[in-house]
Design a protein around this motif. Structure first.
Motif, PDB file in Angstrom:
ATOM      1  N   ALA A   1       0.831  -1.210   0.000  1.00  0.00           N
ATOM      2  CA  ALA A   1       0.000   0.000   0.000  1.00  0.00           C
ATOM      3  C   ALA A   1       0.862   1.254   0.000  1.00  0.00           C
ATOM      4  O   ALA A   1       0.560   2.233  -0.694  1.00  0.00           O
ATOM      5  CB  ALA A   1      -0.921  -0.011   1.217  1.00  0.00           C
ATOM      6  N   THR A   2       1.945   1.230   0.777  1.00  0.00           N
ATOM      7  CA  THR A   2       2.853   2.381   0.818  1.00  0.00           C
ATOM      8  C   THR A   2       3.549   2.573  -0.513  1.00  0.00           C
ATOM      9  O   THR A   2       3.606   3.690  -1.064  1.00  0.00           O
ATOM     10  CB  THR A   2       3.883   2.194   1.933  1.00  0.00           C
ATOM     11  OG1 THR A   2       3.203   2.101   3.188  1.00  0.00           O
ATOM     12  CG2 THR A   2       4.863   3.355   1.971  1.00  0.00           C
ATOM     13  N   ARG A   3       4.079   1.486  -1.057  1.00  0.00           N
ATOM     14  CA  ARG A   3       4.838   1.567  -2.313  1.00  0.00           C
ATOM     15  C   ARG A   3       3.972   2.038  -3.470  1.00  0.00           C
ATOM     16  O   ARG A   3       4.407   2.831  -4.321  1.00  0.00           O
ATOM     17  CB  ARG A   3       5.446   0.199  -2.629  1.00  0.00           C
ATOM     18  CG  ARG A   3       6.359   0.205  -3.866  1.00  0.00           C
ATOM     19  CD  ARG A   3       6.956  -1.153  -4.151  1.00  0.00           C
ATOM     20  NE  ARG A   3       5.950  -2.104  -4.620  1.00  0.00           N
ATOM     21  CZ  ARG A   3       5.638  -3.236  -3.998  1.00  0.00           C
ATOM     22  NH1 ARG A   3       6.242  -3.565  -2.855  1.00  0.00           N
ATOM     23  NH2 ARG A   3       4.732  -4.041  -4.497  1.00  0.00           N
ATOM     24  N   GLU A   4       2.719   1.572  -3.511  1.00  0.00           N
ATOM     25  CA  GLU A   4       1.841   1.881  -4.644  1.00  0.00           C
ATOM     26  C   GLU A   4       0.886   3.041  -4.356  1.00  0.00           C
ATOM     27  O   GLU A   4       0.021   3.341  -5.173  1.00  0.00           O
ATOM     28  CB  GLU A   4       1.028   0.633  -5.018  1.00  0.00           C
ATOM     29  CG  GLU A   4       1.862  -0.582  -5.381  1.00  0.00           C
ATOM     30  CD  GLU A   4       2.665  -0.395  -6.658  1.00  0.00           C
ATOM     31  OE1 GLU A   4       2.286   0.474  -7.482  1.00  0.00           O
ATOM     32  OE2 GLU A   4       3.659  -1.109  -6.848  1.00  0.00           O
ATOM     33  N   SER A   5       1.022   3.679  -3.193  1.00  0.00           N
ATOM     34  CA  SER A   5       0.148   4.790  -2.786  1.00  0.00           C
ATOM     35  C   SER A   5      -1.328   4.392  -2.847  1.00  0.00           C
ATOM     36  O   SER A   5      -2.163   5.065  -3.479  1.00  0.00           O
ATOM     37  CB  SER A   5       0.394   6.020  -3.671  1.00  0.00           C
ATOM     38  OG  SER A   5       1.729   6.452  -3.560  1.00  0.00           O
ATOM     39  N   LEU A   6      -1.659   3.303  -2.168  1.00  0.00           N
ATOM     40  CA  LEU A   6      -3.015   2.767  -2.173  1.00  0.00           C
ATOM     41  C   LEU A   6      -3.738   3.162  -0.893  1.00  0.00           C
ATOM     42  O   LEU A   6      -3.364   2.745   0.197  1.00  0.00           O
ATOM     43  CB  LEU A   6      -2.978   1.231  -2.291  1.00  0.00           C
ATOM     44  CG  LEU A   6      -2.227   0.652  -3.495  1.00  0.00           C
ATOM     45  CD1 LEU A   6      -2.239  -0.865  -3.441  1.00  0.00           C
ATOM     46  CD2 LEU A   6      -2.832   1.145  -4.807  1.00  0.00           C
ATOM     47  N   ARG A   7      -4.760   3.978  -1.035  1.00  0.00           N
ATOM     48  CA  ARG A   7      -5.579   4.374   0.118  1.00  0.00           C
ATOM     49  C   ARG A   7      -7.057   4.063  -0.099  1.00  0.00           C
ATOM     50  O   ARG A   7      -7.777   3.834   0.848  1.00  0.00           O
ATOM     51  CB  ARG A   7      -5.425   5.873   0.398  1.00  0.00           C
ATOM     52  CG  ARG A   7      -4.008   6.299   0.751  1.00  0.00           C
ATOM     53  CD  ARG A   7      -3.935   7.783   1.057  1.00  0.00           C
ATOM     54  NE  ARG A   7      -2.546   8.226   1.230  1.00  0.00           N
ATOM     55  CZ  ARG A   7      -1.753   8.580   0.233  1.00  0.00           C
ATOM     56  NH1 ARG A   7      -2.212   8.569  -1.029  1.00  0.00           N
ATOM     57  NH2 ARG A   7      -0.509   8.968   0.465  1.00  0.00           N
ATOM     58  N   THR A   8      -7.491   4.090  -1.362  1.00  0.00           N
ATOM     59  CA  THR A   8      -8.893   3.871  -1.681  1.00  0.00           C
ATOM     60  C   THR A   8      -9.016   2.821  -2.777  1.00  0.00           C
ATOM     61  O   THR A   8      -8.028   2.431  -3.414  1.00  0.00           O
ATOM     62  CB  THR A   8      -9.571   5.167  -2.179  1.00  0.00           C
ATOM     63  OG1 THR A   8      -9.090   5.458  -3.501  1.00  0.00           O
ATOM     64  CG2 THR A   8      -9.267   6.342  -1.254  1.00  0.00           C
ATOM     65  N   LEU A   9     -10.252   2.410  -3.047  1.00  0.00           N
ATOM     66  CA  LEU A   9     -10.480   1.456  -4.130  1.00  0.00           C
ATOM     67  C   LEU A   9     -10.239   2.096  -5.497  1.00  0.00           C
ATOM     68  O   LEU A   9      -9.966   1.391  -6.472  1.00  0.00           O
ATOM     69  CB  LEU A   9     -11.899   0.889  -4.029  1.00  0.00           C
ATOM     70  CG  LEU A   9     -12.072  -0.133  -2.897  1.00  0.00           C
ATOM     71  CD1 LEU A   9     -13.539  -0.427  -2.654  1.00  0.00           C
ATOM     72  CD2 LEU A   9     -11.312  -1.420  -3.194  1.00  0.00           C
ATOM     73  N   ARG A  10     -10.293   3.408  -5.579  1.00  0.00           N
ATOM     74  CA  ARG A  10      -9.912   4.082  -6.837  1.00  0.00           C
ATOM     75  C   ARG A  10      -8.417   3.884  -7.086  1.00  0.00           C
ATOM     76  O   ARG A  10      -7.989   3.645  -8.225  1.00  0.00           O
ATOM     77  CB  ARG A  10     -10.246   5.573  -6.771  1.00  0.00           C
ATOM     78  CG  ARG A  10     -11.734   5.881  -6.835  1.00  0.00           C
ATOM     79  CD  ARG A  10     -11.997   7.332  -7.173  1.00  0.00           C
ATOM     80  NE  ARG A  10     -13.429   7.615  -7.191  1.00  0.00           N
ATOM     81  CZ  ARG A  10     -14.090   8.230  -6.230  1.00  0.00           C
ATOM     82  NH1 ARG A  10     -13.436   8.687  -5.168  1.00  0.00           N
ATOM     83  NH2 ARG A  10     -15.387   8.429  -6.311  1.00  0.00           N
ATOM     84  N   ASP A  11      -7.618   4.003  -6.017  1.00  0.00           N
ATOM     85  CA  ASP A  11      -6.184   3.761  -6.147  1.00  0.00           C
ATOM     86  C   ASP A  11      -5.924   2.304  -6.534  1.00  0.00           C
ATOM     87  O   ASP A  11      -5.038   2.012  -7.357  1.00  0.00           O
ATOM     88  CB  ASP A  11      -5.467   4.052  -4.824  1.00  0.00           C
ATOM     89  CG  ASP A  11      -5.618   5.488  -4.367  1.00  0.00           C
ATOM     90  OD1 ASP A  11      -5.734   6.376  -5.227  1.00  0.00           O
ATOM     91  OD2 ASP A  11      -5.636   5.710  -3.137  1.00  0.00           O
ATOM     92  N   PHE A  12      -6.689   1.392  -5.944  1.00  0.00           N
ATOM     93  CA  PHE A  12      -6.538  -0.029  -6.258  1.00  0.00           C
ATOM     94  C   PHE A  12      -6.849  -0.285  -7.729  1.00  0.00           C
ATOM     95  O   PHE A  12      -6.125  -1.025  -8.415  1.00  0.00           O
ATOM     96  CB  PHE A  12      -7.467  -0.846  -5.360  1.00  0.00           C
ATOM     97  CG  PHE A  12      -7.317  -2.336  -5.493  1.00  0.00           C
ATOM     98  CD1 PHE A  12      -6.283  -3.002  -4.861  1.00  0.00           C
ATOM     99  CD2 PHE A  12      -8.231  -3.072  -6.242  1.00  0.00           C
ATOM    100  CE1 PHE A  12      -6.145  -4.385  -4.967  1.00  0.00           C
ATOM    101  CE2 PHE A  12      -8.103  -4.448  -6.355  1.00  0.00           C
ATOM    102  CZ  PHE A  12      -7.056  -5.112  -5.717  1.00  0.00           C
TER     103      PHE A  12
END
Length: 301
Positions: free
Chosen positions: A135-146
């Motif tokens: 999550a940190t590496r890919e900047s994943l916070r929301t399902l939009r980021d996913f």
């Protein structure tokens, strides 16, 4: 005059006996259901209400039927489930916490003379969790980021149950709302619906798994560092837990409403994760965990 006095005395005796009838407290059989059931049970006992312990009675269908049939007086339910009880799954009100509670309470009181007390702030719904370092590496916070990560060819491997992968209310709904699609080789489908197994697979990177289906209040989240992705489109219904009473039972003990609502008020997502971890991961008895919580919050002595 004597007959009138006798009638009044008889009515008072009947009312007193009726008021002392115990409240039959139920709950669902899962870990969180057992914990919430014990919270209700122990608050009632603390306030001098006689109770019968029928917690961990079974799944939603059994506990709900017992309440409707008058075999239970109260049990903890989730606001979003009212959408299914009343066939209102597509109603957008059930995707807003305050509206979901108001509609659940209104529908159930009108149809069944059931009273929903104010719910806890926690919202326990299906979600996707990602390993913390990913999550940190890919900047994943929301399902939009996913979705962005998936669509640009990210190395995604998600563990989930067949129900999560196939149900219109779970992964397919997320994919439709956020515009991504996981291929078959990006899914590890596990037998059963035990989120502790999928969380463990993601947290430990078993077979390359780095994402997992979760329930947002899962106890394992508290100790694994999994990042639960936000759902800004509100794909999932709001599932806030609340004590639900038969109206007649609550009328016998109206003073319990305030202390029960006070007991549910501190149950945030983080609080429930910590409490659930004690039962799910550490194997502690739900009654002890509930007692410790109520004492720590100053709700019982």
């Amino acid at each position: 005059m004597r007959r009138r006095l006798a009638a009044v005395l008889l009515a008072l005796i009947v009312c007193t006996v009726h008021a002392q009838e115990p409240l039959r407290v139920g709950s669902k059989a899962d870990n969180e259901g057992a914990l919430l059931g014990q919270v209700v049970l122990q608050v009632l006992r603390h306030h001098g209400v006689p109770v019968v312990d029928r917690t961990q009675l079974g799944p939603t269908s059994i506990v709900r039927r017992a309440l409707l049939n008058g075999d239970l007086d109260v049990y903890p339910e989730y606001t979003g489930n009212a959408a299914f009880f009343f066939h209102r799954e597509s109603d957008p009100a059930f995707r807003d916490a305050a509206k979901a509670y108001a509609l659940a309470a209104s529908l159930d009181h009108s149809a069944n003379h059931l009273v929903w007390l104010a719910p806890a702030p926690a919202d326990n719904h299906w979600a996707i969790g990602v390993r913390g370092d990913v999550a940190t590496r890919e900047s994943l916070r929301t399902l939009r980021d996913f979705a962005r990560w998936v669509n640009r060819g990210g190395n995604v491997l998600l563990a989930g149950s067949a129900e999560f992968v196939e149900s219109d209310a779970a992964l397919p709904a997320f994919q439709s709302a956020y515009g991504f699609n996981l291929r078959g080789d990006q899914l590890l489908v596990l037998a059963g619906g035990d989120t502790s197994a999928t969380i463990k697979a993601a947290a430990e990177g078993i077979s390359g798994v780095n994402a997992s289906m979760v329930y947002s209040t899962d106890g394992a989240i508290a100790i694994t560092g999994l990042v639960v992705l936000d759902d800004p489109a509100h794909v999932e219904l709001a599932y806030q837990p609340a004590a639900v009473f038969r109206e007649e039972a609550l009328q016998r003990y109206p003073a319990v409403r305030a202390p029960l609502e006070a007991a549910f008020r501190p149950l945030t997502v983080d609080m429930l994760r910590r409490l659930n971890a004690r039962t799910q991961i550490d194997g502690e008895d739900a009654a002890k965990v509930a007692a410790d919580y109520l004492r720590a919050e100053g709700l019982v002595r």
